[in-house]
Write a protein that holds these residues in place. Structure first.
Motif, PDB file in Angstrom:
ATOM      1  N   TYR A 138      22.398   2.613 -27.561  1.00  0.00           N
ATOM      2  CA  TYR A 138      22.665   1.894 -26.305  1.00  0.00           C
ATOM      3  C   TYR A 138      23.800   0.880 -26.414  1.00  0.00           C
ATOM      4  O   TYR A 138      24.128   0.222 -25.443  1.00  0.00           O
ATOM      5  CB  TYR A 138      21.399   1.184 -25.808  1.00  0.00           C
ATOM      6  N   TYR A 187      17.891   1.398 -21.352  1.00  0.00           N
ATOM      7  CA  TYR A 187      17.839   2.735 -21.967  1.00  0.00           C
ATOM      8  C   TYR A 187      16.413   3.276 -21.918  1.00  0.00           C
ATOM      9  O   TYR A 187      16.182   4.439 -21.557  1.00  0.00           O
ATOM     10  CB  TYR A 187      18.340   2.650 -23.406  1.00  0.00           C
ATOM     11  N   MET A 190      15.348   4.459 -18.478  1.00  0.00           N
ATOM     12  CA  MET A 190      15.875   5.785 -18.159  1.00  0.00           C
ATOM     13  C   MET A 190      15.103   6.869 -18.896  1.00  0.00           C
ATOM     14  O   MET A 190      14.887   7.966 -18.367  1.00  0.00           O
ATOM     15  CB  MET A 190      17.366   5.850 -18.500  1.00  0.00           C
ATOM     16  N   GLN A 191      14.665   6.573 -20.114  1.00  0.00           N
ATOM     17  CA  GLN A 191      13.901   7.548 -20.891  1.00  0.00           C
ATOM     18  C   GLN A 191      12.522   7.803 -20.302  1.00  0.00           C
ATOM     19  O   GLN A 191      12.070   8.951 -20.238  1.00  0.00           O
ATOM     20  CB  GLN A 191      13.724   7.052 -22.330  1.00  0.00           C
ATOM     21  N   ASP A 202      16.942  13.329 -22.167  1.00  0.00           N
ATOM     22  CA  ASP A 202      18.250  13.755 -22.661  1.00  0.00           C
ATOM     23  C   ASP A 202      18.695  15.080 -22.041  1.00  0.00           C
ATOM     24  O   ASP A 202      19.889  15.367 -22.006  1.00  0.00           O
ATOM     25  CB  ASP A 202      18.222  13.884 -24.185  1.00  0.00           C
ATOM     26  N   LEU A 205      20.069  13.315 -18.517  1.00  0.00           N
ATOM     27  CA  LEU A 205      21.160  12.412 -18.875  1.00  0.00           C
ATOM     28  C   LEU A 205      21.192  12.312 -20.391  1.00  0.00           C
ATOM     29  O   LEU A 205      20.224  11.842 -20.996  1.00  0.00           O
ATOM     30  CB  LEU A 205      20.952  11.025 -18.260  1.00  0.00           C
ATOM     31  N   GLU A 207      22.261  11.204 -24.298  1.00  0.00           N
ATOM     32  CA  GLU A 207      22.354   9.887 -24.943  1.00  0.00           C
ATOM     33  C   GLU A 207      23.686   9.217 -24.617  1.00  0.00           C
ATOM     34  O   GLU A 207      23.740   8.018 -24.346  1.00  0.00           O
ATOM     35  CB  GLU A 207      22.206  10.057 -26.458  1.00  0.00           C
ATOM     36  N   ASN A 209      25.536   9.771 -21.920  1.00  0.00           N
ATOM     37  CA  ASN A 209      25.489   9.384 -20.504  1.00  0.00           C
ATOM     38  C   ASN A 209      24.788   8.049 -20.314  1.00  0.00           C
ATOM     39  O   ASN A 209      25.252   7.183 -19.554  1.00  0.00           O
ATOM     40  CB  ASN A 209      24.766  10.454 -19.681  1.00  0.00           C
ATOM     41  N   LYS A 210      23.663   7.861 -20.996  1.00  0.00           N
ATOM     42  CA  LYS A 210      22.924   6.599 -20.898  1.00  0.00           C
ATOM     43  C   LYS A 210      23.761   5.447 -21.440  1.00  0.00           C
ATOM     44  O   LYS A 210      23.794   4.349 -20.864  1.00  0.00           O
ATOM     45  CB  LYS A 210      21.607   6.698 -21.655  1.00  0.00           C
TER      46      LYS A 210
END
Length: 270
Positions: A138, A187, A190-191, A202, A205, A207, A209-210
């Motif tokens: 991140y 991060y 989003m996960q 993943d 999006l 890794e 992209n994040k």
């Protein structure tokens, strides 16, 4: 015997013996040291799980069940992974308050990071799930801010506003602001997709992209960021801009209309 004695007295015999000794020592170390390290890591993990289980029994089991299976007061935690625990507890959303509203807000963190890690270790032992990301995942190194802005406006701005200021949802729910939020927690959100937010694994999006999205948010919400368009009205988009238009724009038009009408009436009288 004479030949064997002659070989033993050879000038290179001592060097050969030394090399053989070093090779044996290195082989023994390679054979036993990794096993010892793995055993130490396994022991440390077991201790973390045991301590996490104790913390869970005191602070979480009343809602999520004694084995994380969930109840009428809290969802199952089997398979949510360490990342979900680190986000929910690390942002103070968990443990939740006794009286809950439409959704659980961010508040003061109750546990230390060491305790959060222990809770995460225990929950991870119940079922596989997303792991806590590392700084390499991140961090800003190698991130594309422009690409992150494009991805954020496509996938996130509908709820969080185009600069991450947050926004209202239906039935009293809301998308929280992303300002001053730890990049690790962004991060993890989003996960795992906490509360009303969809998850972006993943496969959806990557890794990278994040990482790009986080870099964009850091850029637009940084302390030194200036609005190129002038007064940003809080950066809340059409809500504040529409209010400004109604109050000042429409108000100004009404004032002009009244002024014109007054002057016209005076002209007719004269």
């Amino acid at each position: 015997m004479k030949k064997l004695s002659a070989r033993r007295r050879h000038p290179l015999a001592a060097l050969v013996v030394l090399l053989l000794a070093l090779a044996c020592t290195g082989g023994l170390y390679a054979a036993f040291a990794p096993a010892s390290k793995a055993q130490a890591d396994e022991t440390a993990q077991s201790l973390a799980i045991e301590e996490g289980k104790k913390l869970y029994a005191v602070g979480c089991a009343s809602c999520h069940g004694t084995g994380g299976q969930g109840s009428s007061d809290g969802p199952s935690l089997v398979g949510v992974g360490a990342a979900a625990v680190d986000f929910q507890v690390g942002t103070g959303r968990m443990p939740a308050a006794t009286s809950q509203g439409a959704q659980v807000p961010r508040k003061k963190v109750v546990y230390t990071q060491a305790e959060i890690d222990q809770l995460a270790a225990y929950i991870s032992s119940l079922g596989a799930g997303p792991n806590i990301p590392t700084e390499a995942e991140y961090g800003p190194e190698g991130a594309d801010i422009a690409k992150g802005g494009e991805l954020f406006r496509t996938n996130c701005a509908q709820c969080h506003n185009f600069t991450g200021k947050g926004g209202a949802l239906t039935r009293g729910k809301f998308a929280p602001t992303i300002e001053d939020v730890d990049p690790k927690h962004i991060y993890e959100a989003m996960q795992t997709g906490p509360q009303n937010m969809p998850s972006f694994p993943d496969t959806t999006l990557s890794e990278q992209n994040k990482k790009d999205i986080i870099a964009y948010l850091n850029a637009v919400n940084g302390d030194e960021t200036e609005s190129p368009g002038g007064l940003e009205l809080g950066g809340l988009g059409p809500v504040s801009e529409g209010l400004f238009g109604w109050i000042f724009g429409l108000g100004g038009l009404i004032a002009v209309a009244v002024w014109v009408a007054a002057r016209t009436a005076k002209a007719k009288k004269s």
